[in-house]
Each structure stands twice: as structure tokens, then as C-alpha cells.
Design a protein around this motif. Structure first.
Motif, PDB file in Angstrom:
ATOM      1  N   HIS A 314       0.761  -1.315  -0.094  1.00  6.94           N
ATOM      2  CA  HIS A 314       0.025  -0.112  -0.011  1.00  6.94           C
ATOM      3  C   HIS A 314       1.112   1.392  -0.012  1.00  6.94           C
ATOM      4  O   HIS A 314       0.236   2.337  -0.167  1.00  6.94           O
ATOM      5  N   GLY A 315       1.922   1.134   0.219  1.00  3.58           N
ATOM      6  CA  GLY A 315       2.864   2.344   0.169  1.00  3.58           C
ATOM      7  C   GLY A 315       2.622   2.961   1.566  1.00  3.58           C
ATOM      8  O   GLY A 315       3.247   4.346   1.564  1.00  3.58           O
ATOM      9  N   THR A 316       2.492   2.197   2.298  1.00  3.32           N
ATOM     10  CA  THR A 316       2.140   3.113   3.781  1.00  3.32           C
ATOM     11  C   THR A 316       2.367   2.150   4.919  1.00  3.32           C
ATOM     12  O   THR A 316       2.733   0.839   4.509  1.00  3.32           O
ATOM     13  N   SER A 317       2.146   2.360   6.072  1.00  6.27           N
ATOM     14  CA  SER A 317       2.418   1.727   7.293  1.00  6.27           C
ATOM     15  C   SER A 317       1.059   1.015   7.745  1.00  6.27           C
ATOM     16  O   SER A 317      -0.026   1.357   7.415  1.00  6.27           O
ATOM     17  N   PRO A 318       1.312   0.191   8.629  1.00  2.00           N
ATOM     18  CA  PRO A 318      -0.035  -0.581   9.084  1.00  2.00           C
ATOM     19  C   PRO A 318      -0.944   0.577  10.053  1.00  2.00           C
ATOM     20  O   PRO A 318      -2.167   0.376   9.846  1.00  2.00           O
ATOM     21  N   ARG A 319      -0.370   1.456  10.484  1.00  2.00           N
ATOM     22  CA  ARG A 319      -1.359   2.223  11.349  1.00  2.00           C
ATOM     23  C   ARG A 319      -2.153   3.040  10.326  1.00  2.00           C
ATOM     24  O   ARG A 319      -3.126   3.300  10.615  1.00  2.00           O
ATOM     25  N   THR A 320      -1.487   3.202   9.222  1.00  2.00           N
ATOM     26  CA  THR A 320      -2.360   4.293   8.164  1.00  2.00           C
ATOM     27  C   THR A 320      -3.407   3.426   7.632  1.00  2.00           C
ATOM     28  O   THR A 320      -4.545   4.038   7.483  1.00  2.00           O
ATOM     29  N   VAL A 321      -2.999   2.244   7.181  1.00  2.00           N
ATOM     30  CA  VAL A 321      -4.039   1.294   6.823  1.00  2.00           C
ATOM     31  C   VAL A 321      -5.195   1.127   7.863  1.00  2.00           C
ATOM     32  O   VAL A 321      -6.405   1.294   7.511  1.00  2.00           O
ATOM     33  N   ARG A 322      -4.751   1.097   9.210  1.00  2.00           N
ATOM     34  CA  ARG A 322      -5.899   0.860  10.112  1.00  2.00           C
ATOM     35  C   ARG A 322      -6.723   2.136  10.403  1.00  2.00           C
ATOM     36  O   ARG A 322      -8.051   2.067  10.529  1.00  2.00           O
ATOM     37  N   ALA A 323      -6.034   3.393  10.214  1.00  2.00           N
ATOM     38  CA  ALA A 323      -6.749   4.572  10.341  1.00  2.00           C
ATOM     39  C   ALA A 323      -7.833   4.893   9.024  1.00  2.00           C
ATOM     40  O   ALA A 323      -8.720   5.613   9.129  1.00  2.00           O
ATOM     41  N   LYS A 324      -7.632   4.107   8.092  1.00  2.00           N
ATOM     42  CA  LYS A 324      -8.570   4.333   6.802  1.00  2.00           C
ATOM     43  C   LYS A 324      -9.941   3.541   7.029  1.00  2.00           C
ATOM     44  O   LYS A 324     -10.729   3.805   6.369  1.00  2.00           O
ATOM     45  N   SER A 325     -10.026   2.831   8.060  1.00  2.00           N
ATOM     46  CA  SER A 325     -11.194   2.075   8.367  1.00  2.00           C
ATOM     47  C   SER A 325     -12.464   2.942   8.516  1.00  2.00           C
ATOM     48  O   SER A 325     -12.066   4.022   9.585  1.00  2.00           O
TER      49      SER A 325
END
Length: 336
Positions: A314-325
Motif C-alpha cells: 500500500h505504500g504506507t504503514s499498518p497504522r495508516t491502513v488501520r486509520a482508513k477504516s
């Protein structure tokens, strides 16, 4: 309803007539589930295997119970016309709604059944398919009435075959027209409006309700690829996602599994990565598990490995992926 799909009952009928039951192997275990739909492309290929088989032969191969719920609709009402209208309305129970439809036109004296079909099948095969479709409608009317029902006229858009004695026998009439504007059966309305011999009050309503439920609940048959990914997901969940373990779950040897994946245009590594990615995103967005715990659940040695993978995906961190929820609060997914 799922466009591009057909019922398992129709598929089994065609495969049996074509002697092509091997073509059903990818869907083994699901073909007796009335809620499963198979790709219309499969039945198209079966129709092409039926070259030389007549519509009359296929209608004679119809089992006593017909083709499931759709056949039952013919005998649900007080008259044949009632059942015919319900069968036309619920044709998607049987056929692909994107390509097949039946219209019932009643002018008081005559009732016409118009069958529309769009297909890329060769002309001769498409002609047999139309003849079969109208032949099945007539056969179901006869079974519901427990008597001979004969159309006054039958019309077909295709050219006349060299011999059509079998069609005369099938439809019970020599009044057949070819190169017609539409594919039709025409009856005297009075012949369709006499009460059925065994009227069961309320049955039509029950059958319609059931038909509506079925149409809302149908699902496409699982492909081999679907089953493979499910096996990978289950192996990840159990903490042992090796090629050998997944092959065992699918009752295959590792070599055969790799060959199947090659035939699908993919590889074990690619598929494992895809399932890991999907599972990791789901866990990040739908649970409050730590990154370390999620890394373990998707088969990575530590959180650092998952962070590298998430950056790659995703070109980003797990934290950012989680924040998109978009969830309002944490949701624990059972068995995730």
C-alpha cells in the motif's frame, strides 16, 4: 439474481444428455444445492456438445420432478394460465436473466408465450436451444394439467430444418412456422383457463414467496481458485501455511498443486502474498489486535516483516491502513 449464471438443475440435465459429466468436476459437491448458480459459459459449452441431439430428445430426458422449483410453479395456481404467468416471471430461477426471458400475452381469445434468447452459439445449436425452451414450457403445462395440451401454432425465428417430424411430434401440431418474427407458442386461452385437476388453495402464494427467497439467496458456484484461497486462509489461521499443508487440504500432491496454479496463470508465492494481504487488511481494520499479533496471524515472523509488506502493498504503514477504516468502533472478528 446473478446475471451470467444458470441453475444447477438445468446444468445437470444438459451434462447428462451430452455425456459430459466430467465438465461438472470443478463444481463437485455444489451441483445438488439449489441455491448455487453455475456460469452460463459452462452450459453454453454443454449445448455445443449436444450437436445432433434434438429438442424432443432433451425434453424426454426431463426428470419426473422437472427442473425444481420453476417446474412446480406451473401447477401452483388455479389454472394453467396462472402457473404459466408465474413461470414466466420467475424464469431467472432456471436460466440466465441476462439472455433469456418469457413473456405471456393474452388477448382474451388467444394466449401467446414469447421466448426471447440472445446467444453467441452457432445457429444450429441456438435453434435447438429455442426449440427446447418452448418444448419444456409445453411439457410442464401438460404435466400440470395431467392431459394433452396442444398449441394452435408455434413459431421459430430460425430457418426450417431439413426434417422437422420430431418437432411436429413434440408440439403435437403441424402448424409450425419458421423464419418468424419471434419464437412463440400460441394457445386458445380457454384451453389454459379451465381449472387444474388438483387445485391447492394458497400454494401459488407459497411458491412465489419461496421463489423470491431463492432469488435473493442464490450464490455463484465456487471455482477451484476460490477453494484454493479458502484453504490458504484456513492454513494461515491454523498457523501452518506451507505448500504441502495446503496441498493436503485440497487432497493434492504439492507438485499437482503447483501445476494447477501454473494453469491458472499464477504461482504459490503470488497467491500466498495475496491472501496474506487481504487477511492483514481485514484484521487491521476490523480488530484491535496489535501489529505483532496480526503479523503472527498472517504468517510473518514479526511486526517488522508486516510493516515491510504493508509498505510494499500500500505504500504506507499498518497504522495508516488501520486509520482508513470507516468503522465506528473496534469490531472483533470471530476466528480472524
Amino acid at each position: 439474481m446473478i446475471e451470467g449464471t444458470v441453475s444447477t438443475q438445468l446444468t445437470r440435465l444438459l451434462a447428462g444428455a451430452a455425456g459430459a459429466n466430467a465438465a461438472l468436476a470443478p463444481f463437485a459437491g455444489e451441483l445438488h444445492d439449489d441455491l448455487v448458480r453455475v456460469p452460463a459459459s459452462l452450459t453454453d459449452s454443454l449445448w455445443q456438445e449436444l450437436t445432433g441431439v434434438t429438442a424432443a430428445q432433451l425434453v424426454r430426458a426431463l426428470p419426473d420432478q422437472g427442473v425444481g422449483l420453476w417446474s412446480q410453479l406451473f401447477s401452483g395456481g388455479e389454472t394453467l394460465l396462472d402457473g404459466l404467468r408465474d413461470a414466466a416471471r420467475y424464469l431467472p430461477l432456471l436460466a440466465d436473466p441476462a439472455t433469456e426471458s418469457i413473456e405471456v400475452i393474452d388477448n382474451g381469445e388467444l394466449t401467446t408465450v414469447r421466448h426471447s434468447s440472445t446467444t453467441r452459439l452457432p445457429p444450429a445449436v441456438a435453434a435447438t436451444r429455442i426449440e427446447f425452451g418452448l418444448g419444456v414450457v409445453l411439457e410442464q403445462l401438460r404435466r400440470a394439467a395431467a392431459r394433452t395440451v396442444t398449441p394452435r401454432h408455434a413459431g421459430f425465428t430460425h430457418a426450417a430444418p431439413r426434417h422437422h417430424d420430431d418437432l411436429v411430434n413434440l408440439f403435437g401440431s403441424g402448424n409450425l412456422a419458421f423464419a418468424a418474427e419471434s419464437n412463440t407458442l400460441t394457445f386458445l386461452t380457454a384451453d389454459l383457463t379451465t381449472p387444474l385437476p388438483y387445485v391447492r388453495p394458497g400454494l401459488a402464494t407459497v411458491l412465489r414467496q419461496h421463489a423470491n427467497l431463492v432469488l435473493r439467496a442464490v450464490r455463484p458456484a465456487s471455482t477451484w481458485h476460490d477453494k484454493f484461497r479458502a484453504a490458504v486462509t484456513a492454513a494461515l489461521r491454523d498457523g501452518d501455511c506451507s505448500l504441502r499443508t495446503v496441498a493436503t487440504r485440497l487432497s493434492l500432491s504439492p507438485r499437482t498443486l503447483q501445476r494447477r496454479l501454473t494453469e491458472q496463470g499464477t504461482t504459490w508465492r503470488t497467491e500466498l502474498e495475496t491472501v496474506r494481504q487481504s487477511r492483514a487488511v481485514r484484521l487491521l481494520q476490523n480488530t484491535d489486535l496489535t501489529v505483532d499479533a496480526i503479523a503472527d496471524r498472517v504468517g510473518y515472523s514479526d511486526a517488522r516483516s508486516l510493516r515491510r509488506a504493508t509498505q510494499r502493498w500500500h505504500g504506507t504503514s499498518p497504522r495508516t491502513v488501520r486509520a482508513k477504516s470507516t468503522r465506528a468502533g473496534p469490531t472483533v472478528v470471530p476466528g480472524a
